[in-house]
Write an enzyme that holds these catalytic residues in place. Structure first.
Site, PDB file in Angstrom:
ATOM      1  N   LYS A 160       0.829  -1.213   0.000  1.00  0.00           N
ATOM      2  CA  LYS A 160       0.000   0.000   0.000  1.00  0.00           C
ATOM      3  C   LYS A 160       0.864   1.265   0.000  1.00  0.00           C
ATOM      4  O   LYS A 160       2.081   1.207   0.232  1.00  0.00           O
ATOM      5  CB  LYS A 160      -0.923  -0.034   1.224  1.00  0.00           C
TER       6      LYS A 160
ATOM      7  N   HIS B 209      -1.771  -5.511   1.433  1.00  0.00           N
ATOM      8  CA  HIS B 209      -3.037  -6.211   1.230  1.00  0.00           C
ATOM      9  C   HIS B 209      -2.737  -7.526   0.530  1.00  0.00           C
ATOM     10  O   HIS B 209      -1.852  -7.577  -0.322  1.00  0.00           O
ATOM     11  CB  HIS B 209      -3.963  -5.367   0.330  1.00  0.00           C
TER      12      HIS B 209
HETATM   13  P1  CMP Z   1      -7.096  -4.898   3.531  1.00  0.00           P
HETATM   14  O1  CMP Z   1      -6.448  -6.202   3.763  1.00  0.00           O
HETATM   15  O2  CMP Z   1      -6.577  -4.050   2.421  1.00  0.00           O
HETATM   16  O3  CMP Z   1      -8.658  -5.126   3.285  1.00  0.00           O
HETATM   17  C1  CMP Z   1      -9.616  -4.179   3.616  1.00  0.00           C
HETATM   18  C2  CMP Z   1      -9.056  -3.040   4.388  1.00  0.00           C
HETATM   19  O4  CMP Z   1     -10.006  -2.300   5.111  1.00  0.00           O
HETATM   20  C3  CMP Z   1      -8.119  -3.533   5.445  1.00  0.00           C
HETATM   21  O5  CMP Z   1      -6.964  -4.040   4.859  1.00  0.00           O
HETATM   22  C4  CMP Z   1      -7.930  -2.309   6.298  1.00  0.00           C
HETATM   23  O6  CMP Z   1      -6.929  -1.458   5.768  1.00  0.00           O
HETATM   24  C5  CMP Z   1      -9.292  -1.660   6.149  1.00  0.00           C
HETATM   25  N1  CMP Z   1     -10.072  -1.770   7.364  1.00  0.00           N
HETATM   26  C6  CMP Z   1     -10.550  -2.872   7.927  1.00  0.00           C
HETATM   27  N2  CMP Z   1     -11.236  -2.574   9.038  1.00  0.00           N
HETATM   28  C7  CMP Z   1     -11.167  -1.228   9.170  1.00  0.00           C
HETATM   29  C8  CMP Z   1     -11.686  -0.326  10.119  1.00  0.00           C
HETATM   30  N3  CMP Z   1     -12.414  -0.740  11.158  1.00  0.00           N
HETATM   31  N4  CMP Z   1     -11.415   0.988   9.950  1.00  0.00           N
HETATM   32  C9  CMP Z   1     -10.690   1.393   8.887  1.00  0.00           C
HETATM   33  N5  CMP Z   1     -10.176   0.574   7.939  1.00  0.00           N
HETATM   34  C10 CMP Z   1     -10.425  -0.739   8.094  1.00  0.00           C
END
Ligand code: CMP
Length: 135
Positions: A10, A116
Site C-alpha cells: 500500500k 493487502h
Molecule cells: P485490507 O487487507 O486491504 O482489506 C480491507 C481493508 O479495510 C483492510 O486491509 C484495512 O486497511 C481496512 N479496514 C478494515 N477494518 C477497518 C476499520 N475498522 N477501519 C478502517 N479501515 C479498516
C-alpha cells in the site's frame, strides 16, 4: 503445483521504502514473483477493488488512502499461496498482528497497514482483474 495470489504494497509501505524488505520476505519464503508492477489506483479502480467493503463505514477512508500514492502489485506463485501469504502478513489490525508477521513487525494501524493480500480464490480473480486488466 503452486497457487497464485495477489499482494498490494500500500501507499504507506511504498512511501516508507519498505517494498524491498517486504518483497524479500516473500522471496525468502520460497514464492515465485510472477508479476511485479508499480500501480497507482484511480478512485474508480479503488472502489472496484474494494467493492466488497462498499457498505462499510470506513469505505471512503479506504478509497482515499489506497489512491494517496503509488502501490506495488505482485502476483506470487507457490504452495497454498493465498493462505500462506495471509499468515505471513498477519492480522488486519496491525497493532494486534503477531510479531514475526509483516504487519506485526512493520505496521501499527488499520487503514495504513502497509499491505493487502487476497483472502480467497474469488478475491484473487476479482482483485487481479482490477489491477492487471486495466484499460
Ligand atoms: P485490507 O487487507 O486491504 O482489506 C480491507 C481493508 O479495510 C483492510 O486491509 C484495512 O486497511 C481496512 N479496514 C478494515 N477494518 C477497518 C476499520 N475498522 N477501519 C478502517 N479501515 C479498516
Amino acid at each position: 503445483m503452486g497457487e497464485r495470489t495477489l499482494v498490494v504494497i500500500k501507499p504507506d509501505g511504498v512511501k516508507r521504502k519498505l517494498a524491498g524488505k517486504i518483497i524479500s520476505r516473500f522471496e525468502e519464503k520460497g514464492f515465485i514473483i510472477e508479476i511485479l508492477k508499480s500501480y497507482s489506483f484511480t478512485t474508480e479502480k479503488a472502489k472496484d477493488f474494494y467493492s466488497a467493503h462498499s457498505n462499510k463505514p470506513f469505505f471512503n477512508e479506504l478509497v482515499s488512502f489506497i489512491t494517496s500514492g503509488p502501490t506495488m502489485a505482485l502476483i506470487l506463485d507457490g504452495n497454498s499461496a493465498i493462505n500462506a501469504v495471509r499468515l505471513m502478513i498477519g492480522s488486519t489490525k496491525s497493532y494486534e498482528a503477531a510479531p514475526g508477521t509483516i504487519r506485526g513487525d512493520l505496521a501499527l494501524n488499520i487503514t495504513d497497514n502497509i499491505i493487502h493480500a487476497s483472502d480467497s480464490y474469488e478475491s484473487f480473480i476479482k482483485e487481479a482483474g482490477v489491477i492487471f486488466n486495466s484499460t
